[in-house]
Design an enzyme around this catalytic site. Sequence first.
Site, short mmCIF file in Angstrom:
data_model
loop_
_atom_site.label_atom_id
_atom_site.label_comp_id
_atom_site.label_asym_id
_atom_site.label_seq_id
_atom_site.Cartn_x
_atom_site.Cartn_y
_atom_site.Cartn_z
CG ASP A 61 -2.11 1.32 1.12
OD1 ASP A 61 -1.78 2.31 0.11
OD2 ASP A 61 -2.95 1.00 2.24
CG ASN A 88 -0.85 3.54 -12.66
OD1 ASN A 88 -1.36 4.13 -13.64
ND2 ASN A 88 -0.92 2.20 -12.14
CB SER A 141 -8.73 15.04 -13.42
OG SER A 141 -9.70 14.91 -14.61
CE1 TYR A 152 -8.40 10.48 -9.63
CE2 TYR A 152 -9.03 11.83 -11.94
CZ TYR A 152 -7.62 10.51 -11.35
OH TYR A 152 -7.08 10.13 -12.04
CB THR A 187 -9.26 1.16 -15.90
OG1 THR A 187 -9.39 2.07 -14.48
CG2 THR A 187 -7.87 2.12 -16.81
#
Length: 254
Positions: A61, A88, A141, A152, A187
């Site tokens: 993590d 990523n 974004s 985000y 995805t």
Amino acid sequence: MQRFTGKVVVVTGAGSGIGEGAARRFSAEGAMVVLAGRTEAKLARVAASLDPQRTLAHAADVSRREDAEALVAATLRRFGRLDVLVNNAGTAVTGPLLALEPEDWRKVMATDLDSVYFCTRAALPHLLETKGSIVNVSSVSGTGGDWNMSAYNAAKGGVTNLTRSLALELGEKGVRVNAVNPSLTLTELTADMKDDEALMAKFRERIPLGRPAEPADIAGVIAFLASDDARFVTGVNLPVDGGLSASNGQPRQA
């Protein structure tokens, strides 16, 4: 093309989506690839189809400092060096700001932005030795706002500008830092959107190439930025958006 033979590449969020696509691309080009992600089963699925002599799956993590450091340590134990870091790992929580709970905000910031800091900090001493490269996965974004995606947008905006700052800091030391800024990519994270035909029609109307991206579309650009073909490229946030950013927002004309 074997641009990464003898090179070691770490890809976070490699169990699916863009991360999986990037891992497969680097492996196909000869790299030794370290797959990092939270879910062992997903990593094992990807690793099973790659060369076992050149692949390491490591559950981590990377929003946690200790996991990021352990990932780099495992890479060095297995392969002895580190040449490319692909940051990523990512997630998103949508909704208006007043519906966004503090734990949602922290989840997005930790996964999307803190992970870039922790992994880069852990990897950097080794990238300085190899004169390596960092490729961050930001987003369109991170260069403009979206409806109801404030967390985000803030996190990816941080990745975008962190990319620029690190490029300035590390350029004279021989480490290049770039980012890709994808638009809608098919995805696991966007699976629910794919089934919303009205929403997808709106995306197709706005994207000049007329379709969302596939992970392989993004992976090829990540590999380019990491390769010696881009040896004089640093500090770039490269839109991989099917032409979306070419528009000033006006509706498509007949």
